[in-house]
Design a protein around this motif. Structure first.
Motif, mmCIF file in Angstrom:
data_model
loop_
_atom_site.group_PDB
_atom_site.id
_atom_site.type_symbol
_atom_site.label_atom_id
_atom_site.label_comp_id
_atom_site.label_asym_id
_atom_site.label_seq_id
_atom_site.Cartn_x
_atom_site.Cartn_y
_atom_site.Cartn_z
ATOM 1 N N LEU A 196 0.082 -0.351 12.674
ATOM 2 C CA LEU A 196 -0.564 -0.815 11.677
ATOM 3 C C LEU A 196 -0.304 -2.173 10.981
ATOM 4 O O LEU A 196 -0.533 -2.722 9.981
ATOM 5 C CB LEU A 196 -0.695 0.411 10.282
ATOM 6 C CG LEU A 196 -1.266 1.601 10.988
ATOM 7 C CD1 LEU A 196 -0.956 2.638 9.687
ATOM 8 C CD2 LEU A 196 -2.985 1.246 10.860
ATOM 9 N N MET A 197 0.743 -2.922 11.585
ATOM 10 C CA MET A 197 1.304 -4.290 11.145
ATOM 11 C C MET A 197 -0.027 -5.221 10.895
ATOM 12 O O MET A 197 0.069 -5.661 9.997
ATOM 13 C CB MET A 197 2.162 -4.911 12.135
ATOM 14 C CG MET A 197 3.120 -5.881 11.384
ATOM 15 S SD MET A 197 4.391 -6.378 12.568
ATOM 16 C CE MET A 197 3.811 -6.861 14.001
ATOM 17 N N ASP A 198 -0.892 -5.288 11.940
ATOM 18 C CA ASP A 198 -1.874 -6.337 11.637
ATOM 19 C C ASP A 198 -2.918 -5.769 10.522
ATOM 20 O O ASP A 198 -3.200 -6.671 9.868
ATOM 21 C CB ASP A 198 -2.784 -6.115 13.029
ATOM 22 C CG ASP A 198 -2.372 -6.773 14.230
ATOM 23 O OD1 ASP A 198 -1.233 -7.435 13.914
ATOM 24 O OD2 ASP A 198 -2.689 -6.625 15.246
ATOM 25 N N GLN A 199 -2.918 -4.423 10.248
ATOM 26 C CA GLN A 199 -4.039 -4.171 9.255
ATOM 27 C C GLN A 199 -3.308 -4.479 7.915
ATOM 28 O O GLN A 199 -3.818 -4.915 6.822
ATOM 29 C CB GLN A 199 -4.210 -2.652 9.279
ATOM 30 C CG GLN A 199 -5.244 -2.277 10.429
ATOM 31 C CD GLN A 199 -4.768 -2.337 11.506
ATOM 32 O OE1 GLN A 199 -3.632 -2.437 11.875
ATOM 33 N NE2 GLN A 199 -5.700 -1.468 12.624
ATOM 34 N N VAL A 200 -1.866 -3.968 7.738
ATOM 35 C CA VAL A 200 -1.248 -4.490 6.607
ATOM 36 C C VAL A 200 -1.075 -5.793 6.216
ATOM 37 O O VAL A 200 -1.292 -6.378 5.252
ATOM 38 C CB VAL A 200 0.207 -3.887 6.611
ATOM 39 C CG1 VAL A 200 1.039 -4.362 5.428
ATOM 40 C CG2 VAL A 200 0.103 -2.280 6.643
ATOM 41 N N GLU A 201 -1.062 -6.822 7.451
ATOM 42 C CA GLU A 201 -0.842 -8.148 7.196
ATOM 43 C C GLU A 201 -1.994 -8.345 6.676
ATOM 44 O O GLU A 201 -2.121 -9.480 5.986
ATOM 45 C CB GLU A 201 -0.432 -9.013 8.529
ATOM 46 C CG GLU A 201 -0.375 -10.370 8.425
ATOM 47 C CD GLU A 201 -0.086 -11.091 9.671
ATOM 48 O OE1 GLU A 201 0.517 -12.040 9.681
ATOM 49 O OE2 GLU A 201 -0.440 -10.361 10.660
ATOM 50 N N GLU A 202 -3.141 -8.045 7.330
ATOM 51 C CA GLU A 202 -4.676 -8.537 6.848
ATOM 52 C C GLU A 202 -4.805 -8.303 5.353
ATOM 53 O O GLU A 202 -5.591 -9.224 4.621
ATOM 54 C CB GLU A 202 -5.696 -7.968 7.642
ATOM 55 C CG GLU A 202 -6.987 -8.825 7.324
ATOM 56 C CD GLU A 202 -8.238 -8.331 8.549
ATOM 57 O OE1 GLU A 202 -9.280 -8.632 8.242
ATOM 58 O OE2 GLU A 202 -7.806 -7.308 9.414
ATOM 59 N N THR A 203 -4.438 -7.133 5.101
ATOM 60 C CA THR A 203 -4.792 -6.647 3.779
ATOM 61 C C THR A 203 -3.863 -7.239 2.578
ATOM 62 O O THR A 203 -4.497 -7.787 1.459
ATOM 63 C CB THR A 203 -4.581 -5.125 3.529
ATOM 64 O OG1 THR A 203 -5.040 -4.426 4.601
ATOM 65 C CG2 THR A 203 -4.744 -4.734 2.133
ATOM 66 N N VAL A 204 -2.652 -7.865 2.956
ATOM 67 C CA VAL A 204 -1.791 -8.626 2.126
ATOM 68 C C VAL A 204 -2.259 -9.981 1.943
ATOM 69 O O VAL A 204 -2.382 -10.716 0.870
ATOM 70 C CB VAL A 204 -0.249 -8.653 2.666
ATOM 71 C CG1 VAL A 204 0.498 -9.636 1.651
ATOM 72 C CG2 VAL A 204 0.286 -6.981 2.338
ATOM 73 N N ALA A 205 -2.772 -10.601 2.997
ATOM 74 C CA ALA A 205 -3.241 -11.839 2.987
ATOM 75 C C ALA A 205 -4.666 -11.933 2.251
ATOM 76 O O ALA A 205 -4.905 -12.897 1.687
ATOM 77 C CB ALA A 205 -3.600 -12.296 4.563
ATOM 78 N N SER A 206 -5.162 -10.668 2.049
ATOM 79 C CA SER A 206 -6.532 -10.810 1.384
ATOM 80 C C SER A 206 -6.176 -10.687 -0.193
ATOM 81 O O SER A 206 -7.339 -10.651 -1.113
ATOM 82 C CB SER A 206 -7.478 -9.567 1.757
ATOM 83 O OG SER A 206 -7.844 -10.044 3.185
ATOM 84 N N GLY A 207 -4.998 -10.352 -0.474
ATOM 85 C CA GLY A 207 -4.727 -10.140 -2.173
ATOM 86 C C GLY A 207 -4.212 -9.217 -2.330
ATOM 87 O O GLY A 207 -3.480 -8.977 -3.625
ATOM 88 N N ALA A 208 -3.799 -8.174 -1.557
ATOM 89 C CA ALA A 208 -3.076 -7.007 -2.077
ATOM 90 C C ALA A 208 -1.772 -7.097 -1.978
ATOM 91 O O ALA A 208 -1.180 -7.799 -1.313
ATOM 92 C CB ALA A 208 -3.740 -5.630 -1.158
ATOM 93 N N SER A 209 -1.041 -6.266 -3.028
ATOM 94 C CA SER A 209 0.395 -6.246 -2.873
ATOM 95 C C SER A 209 0.895 -5.696 -1.718
ATOM 96 O O SER A 209 0.352 -4.691 -1.025
ATOM 97 C CB SER A 209 1.041 -5.771 -4.000
ATOM 98 O OG SER A 209 0.794 -4.258 -3.959
ATOM 99 N N PRO A 210 2.111 -5.986 -0.909
ATOM 100 C CA PRO A 210 2.522 -5.354 0.129
ATOM 101 C C PRO A 210 2.701 -3.711 -0.224
ATOM 102 O O PRO A 210 2.650 -2.939 0.722
ATOM 103 C CB PRO A 210 3.894 -6.048 0.492
ATOM 104 C CG PRO A 210 3.836 -7.229 -0.210
ATOM 105 C CD PRO A 210 3.046 -6.984 -1.299
ATOM 106 N N ALA A 211 3.155 -3.309 -1.353
ATOM 107 C CA ALA A 211 3.195 -2.067 -1.687
ATOM 108 C C ALA A 211 1.979 -1.234 -1.601
ATOM 109 O O ALA A 211 1.736 -0.257 -0.992
ATOM 110 C CB ALA A 211 3.858 -1.702 -3.136
ATOM 111 N N VAL A 212 0.808 -2.009 -2.234
ATOM 112 C CA VAL A 212 -0.253 -1.262 -2.204
ATOM 113 C C VAL A 212 -0.829 -1.053 -0.709
ATOM 114 O O VAL A 212 -1.615 -0.017 -0.309
ATOM 115 C CB VAL A 212 -1.337 -2.126 -3.009
ATOM 116 C CG1 VAL A 212 -3.054 -1.640 -2.877
ATOM 117 C CG2 VAL A 212 -0.943 -2.055 -4.350
ATOM 118 N N ALA A 213 -0.871 -2.306 0.068
ATOM 119 C CA ALA A 213 -1.286 -2.172 1.549
ATOM 120 C C ALA A 213 -0.548 -1.119 2.394
ATOM 121 O O ALA A 213 -1.272 -0.331 3.126
ATOM 122 C CB ALA A 213 -1.066 -3.665 2.195
#
Length: 505
Positions: free
Chosen positions: A352-369
């Motif tokens: 899930l590294m790609d999904q987490v990275e994309e979510t963080v890049a979109s503005g979510a905090s790393p913890a939320v992603a």
């Protein structure tokens, strides 16, 4: 060597390591995801009906001539560069002669003494962060064979009633990566085996040159093992466990072969140079066939193909297109996200590294992603027997859910319901909350009535709270949630309880 010695009981791994030093070697075969095959225009696709992705060239019909797949050559150069190899100025193909029913030409078009890439290395990271360098002998281009299906109880050729051949895979582009002998691995040899194959798989995924699905055979490993008695430097006779197609299996195949070799040698026997087959059910290997040497294949230059000539400009152009090395990317992201090693390892292991990275890049905090991808999304994916990425959850959805929670309009429990409704196609989180009336109840009047009812039905809890045990308020929140269909604001509930009892919180 007697049969008894050939079948000597394997030693324990600890005892084998006390007596011998392992020497490893790996041949990793990577199927490329080009649109067509290595030397023909037949489609390169997985899972189609047997013998449909074929043409006269890959069937080896008389009079047909091969044509090199240019994309496969570029993919091979990129992989060679990613493995820190030198790229040959010229290289050529050769015929590797052997008869087998799934090789219709009776030879495999491969590369022998002139590979496209050579003299490389790959630094692999072990579980504790230690780096171990694996030297690369060569990476060469070739074509895959077809697939045989053996009809019988065991599914293997031994004892089969008959065999079926599917030539769809015949001619699929392959790159074979061959290591130099790996010494100095010691007791960490199985871990190094797993880490090396994992690193190669990560690289070909990052390059987007292979689907890298090991269960489909897109990446498969031949694992070579030999042993040297402690204090000696002469390599022992090696065995080659063929076509191991999972990281766990590579690790356990190396463990078993070390134990088996040690048992035979300790009993006074000698190792047969042979290919072996991995048996997942028993975590053992079984004998295949005597291992052939290069002379047995009667290599000679392929007369129907011209040599491939590279230029420095071409190589540098491809080098510029290389993505960030996977190991460097992982280190960068873990540091940027502030995850512990265990948290980050779980994300990587879940794919899930790609999904987490994309979510963080979109503005979510790393913890939320991490919370959403590793939590509810993964749970729903598991329940539906699909990959998390197949659920269609976009980063914007996670950000919207987190925003609704932060605003106090929904709580975590409601958010999980909203996510499931979103996956089922009911709209955005905002639309679902409105349509289903899921917004948290924060109206003082409605909450006060629910709190008073809960207090009246639980006088013992009220008594504990009045006695100073404020944690007991949690026992009232459950009944209030039930009364409000899970939509109560827990913070508000606590405030009302304390207010009703005249306690300062």
């Amino acid at each position: 060597m007697t049969e008894t010695l050939a079948e000597a009981s394997p030693l324990s791994y600890e005892e084998a390591m006390a007596r011998f030093d392992p020497v490893l070697g790996f041949e990793v075969h990577v199927e490329l995801n080009t649109k067509t095959k290595m030397f023909s225009s037949a489609p390169n696709a997985f899972g189609d009906e047997p013998n449909t992705n074929v043409n006269p060239v890959c069937l080896g019909l008389p009079g047909t001539l091969p044509v090199v797949n240019g994309q496969a050559v570029e993919d091979a150069i990129k992989l060679g560069l990613a493995l820190n190899c030198r790229i040959a100025e010229t290289c050529r193909f050769a015929r590797k002669q052997y008869f087998y029913p799934d090789t219709p030409k009776n030879w495999q078009t491969s590369q022998y003494d002139e590979p496209i890439a050579f003299d490389g290395h790959l630094d692999v990271e072990l579980d504790d962060g230690e780096i171990f360098r694996v030297e690369i002998e060569r990476a060469h281009m070739e074509e895959d064979a077809g697939k045989l299906t053996h009809a019988g109880a065991s599914g293997r050729i031994q004892g089969a009633d008959y065999s079926l051949v599917d030539y769809n895979r015949s001619g699929v582009p392959l790159i074979e990566i061959v290591t130099k002998p790996i010494v100095g691995a010691g007791e960490r040899a199985p871990e190094i085996a797993r880490a090396y194959v994992s690193a190669v798989r990560d690289i070909v995924r990052a390059l987007d040159i292979s689907d890298a699905r090991m269960e489909r055979g897109n990446v498969r490993c031949d694992a070579n093992v030999s042993l040297m008695p402690k204090g000696t430097t002469e390599f022992g006779t090696r065995s080659e466990t063929k076509n191991v197609n999972s990281l766990r299996a590579v690790e356990h195949a190396v463990i078993y072969e070390i134990r088996r070799h040690a048992g035979v040698l300790s009993a006074g026997g000698s190792i047969v140079q042979e290919t072996r087959h991995w048996q997942e059910g028993t975590r053992t290997t079984t004998s295949g066939r005597p291992k052939s040497d290069a002379d047995d294949y009667r290599y000679f230059p392929e007369p129907d193909l011209l040599p491939i000539v590279t230029t420095q400009e071409w190589i540098e152009k491809l080098r510029a297109e290389l993505p960030e090395p996977p190991a460097e990317r992982r280190r960068r992201l873990r540091e940027a996200w502030g995850y512990s090693e265990a948290e980050f390892r779980d994300v990587v292991a879940a794919g899930l590294m790609d999904q987490v990275e994309e979510t963080v890049a979109s503005g979510a905090s790393p913890a939320v992603a991490r919370k959403w991808w590793m939590g509810e999304i993964s749970r729903l994916a598991n329940a539906r027997d699909v990959d998390p990425g197949a659920l269609g959850v976009e980063p914007a959805t996670i950000i919207e859910l987190a925003g609704l929670i932060e605003e106090g309009r929904i709580n975590d429990k409601i958010a999980r319901q909203v996510l499931e409704h979103h996956i089922d196609g009911e709209g955005t989180p905002q639309e679902i909350v409105k349509a289903r009336g899921l917004e948290v109840v924060s109206d003082d009047g409605a909450l006060t009535a629910a709190v008073e009812k809960a207090m009246a039905e639980n006088p013992d809890v009220v008594e504990k709270i009045q006695g100073g045990k404020l944690k007991a308020i949690g026992a009232l929140i459950g009944p209030v949630m039930k009364e409000t269909r899970g939509q109560a604001d827990a913070g508000k509930v606590r405030e009302i309880v304390l207010s009703r009892l005249g306690i300062e919180g």
